[in-house]
Design a protein around this motif. Sequence first.
Motif, PDB file in Angstrom:
ATOM      1  N   THR A   6       6.288  10.912  44.797  1.00 52.47           N
ATOM      2  CA  THR A   6       7.852  11.043  44.139  1.00 52.47           C
ATOM      3  C   THR A   6       8.171  12.465  43.723  1.00 52.47           C
ATOM      4  O   THR A   6       9.193  12.720  44.387  1.00 52.47           O
ATOM      5  N   VAL A  59      16.737  -0.686  37.609  1.00 56.41           N
ATOM      6  CA  VAL A  59      15.221  -0.648  37.847  1.00 56.41           C
ATOM      7  C   VAL A  59      14.623  -0.413  36.347  1.00 56.41           C
ATOM      8  O   VAL A  59      13.593  -1.317  36.394  1.00 56.41           O
ATOM      9  N   ILE A 175       8.655  -4.707  40.343  1.00 52.25           N
ATOM     10  CA  ILE A 175       9.730  -3.959  41.119  1.00 52.25           C
ATOM     11  C   ILE A 175       8.923  -3.679  42.692  1.00 52.25           C
ATOM     12  O   ILE A 175       7.821  -3.075  42.744  1.00 52.25           O
ATOM     13  N   TYR A 180      11.551   0.337  44.886  1.00 53.49           N
ATOM     14  CA  TYR A 180      11.215   1.474  44.391  1.00 53.49           C
ATOM     15  C   TYR A 180      11.522   2.701  45.546  1.00 53.49           C
ATOM     16  O   TYR A 180      12.020   3.856  44.966  1.00 53.49           O
ATOM     17  N   TRP A 181      10.971   2.437  46.607  1.00 51.32           N
ATOM     18  CA  TRP A 181      11.177   3.826  47.362  1.00 51.32           C
ATOM     19  C   TRP A 181      12.688   3.832  48.147  1.00 51.32           C
ATOM     20  O   TRP A 181      12.985   5.157  48.339  1.00 51.32           O
ATOM     21  N   LEU A 221      11.887   8.473  37.265  1.00 47.88           N
ATOM     22  CA  LEU A 221      11.204   7.674  38.783  1.00 47.88           C
ATOM     23  C   LEU A 221       9.747   7.340  37.979  1.00 47.88           C
ATOM     24  O   LEU A 221       9.282   6.281  38.167  1.00 47.88           O
ATOM     25  N   GLU A 225       7.825   4.172  37.351  1.00 45.46           N
ATOM     26  CA  GLU A 225       6.467   3.503  37.953  1.00 45.46           C
ATOM     27  C   GLU A 225       5.378   3.375  36.937  1.00 45.46           C
ATOM     28  O   GLU A 225       4.465   2.617  37.141  1.00 45.46           O
ATOM     29  N   ASP A 228       6.157  -0.066  35.201  1.00 46.20           N
ATOM     30  CA  ASP A 228       5.915  -1.438  35.789  1.00 46.20           C
ATOM     31  C   ASP A 228       4.606  -1.744  36.101  1.00 46.20           C
ATOM     32  O   ASP A 228       4.401  -2.951  36.669  1.00 46.20           O
TER      33      ASP A 228
END
Length: 271
Positions: A6, A59, A175, A180-181, A221, A225, A228
């Motif tokens: 990321t 998200v 997610i 996510y990507w 981000l 991550e 999650d």
Amino acid sequence: MTMLLTIVIIAAALAVGLFANQVRRRRRAAAGGGDGEEASVSDLVSPLETLAVLLVAFVIVLAAESFGSAAAAVEAEAGRVDQLYEVADYAPEPQREHLQAAAVCYARAIQAAEWPLMAEGGEKSPVASVWSSGFRTHFKELAHRDDPTFDLLVEADDERSKARQTRISEASPAIPPSVYWFMVVALAATVGAFAFGLPRDRGPSHLTLLCVLAVLFTGSLLLIEDIDTPFSGQIKITSETMAQTAQDISEDYATDHPDGTLPCDAGGARV
């Protein structure tokens, strides 16, 4: 690996955008052009920025809800185990001692055997399942005797079972990787577009704000991550609540049954 990738994607987008901005400026300067493209670039960046922000907001909410559900399930499970132990105090012997011993061993097994599995995505430990199955065996014995504590014990165990299942299911990321990507790409494109659209007479403040924006997007981000996966990472749910319950009911068992011996070790494994 996900965190590193990321960061690399966002940093690469920033670098590419700045490089493309320099190339565009040089070409326009060589051609004697002005800044007529600035408005059009801004018009293109604006909807991209809106999409990126909406994606991040959506998200983050989704990940936070999953994290909250996992935390609530952990609290509920520990509370129901403690409740089951207390209600069992009204059951006749030998079911009373057997149920309370099983409650202590279950709490220990969850903490020692099942909790490490949560960081790997969630999976039931057979060490803990032995004791939850034992609950139902003792319940049947009480049912045959028409014991008044039967319904209360079954209700507490049902709530414990539901909380355990919720905890395990929430251990897996809520997610999907594709979402996510896609969000990473959208944010990277936004950072790159901002860098590409910097004005020719930009000052240090423009670059500073652009770098701050890139850092904030990257931080968002990484935060998403991390939360999650509620049982791993920097922000995680620990087994402290269940550990406290195991300690409390272990002490109660030693007091209530001074001559009794628990059928498990400190890790909840049957002995």
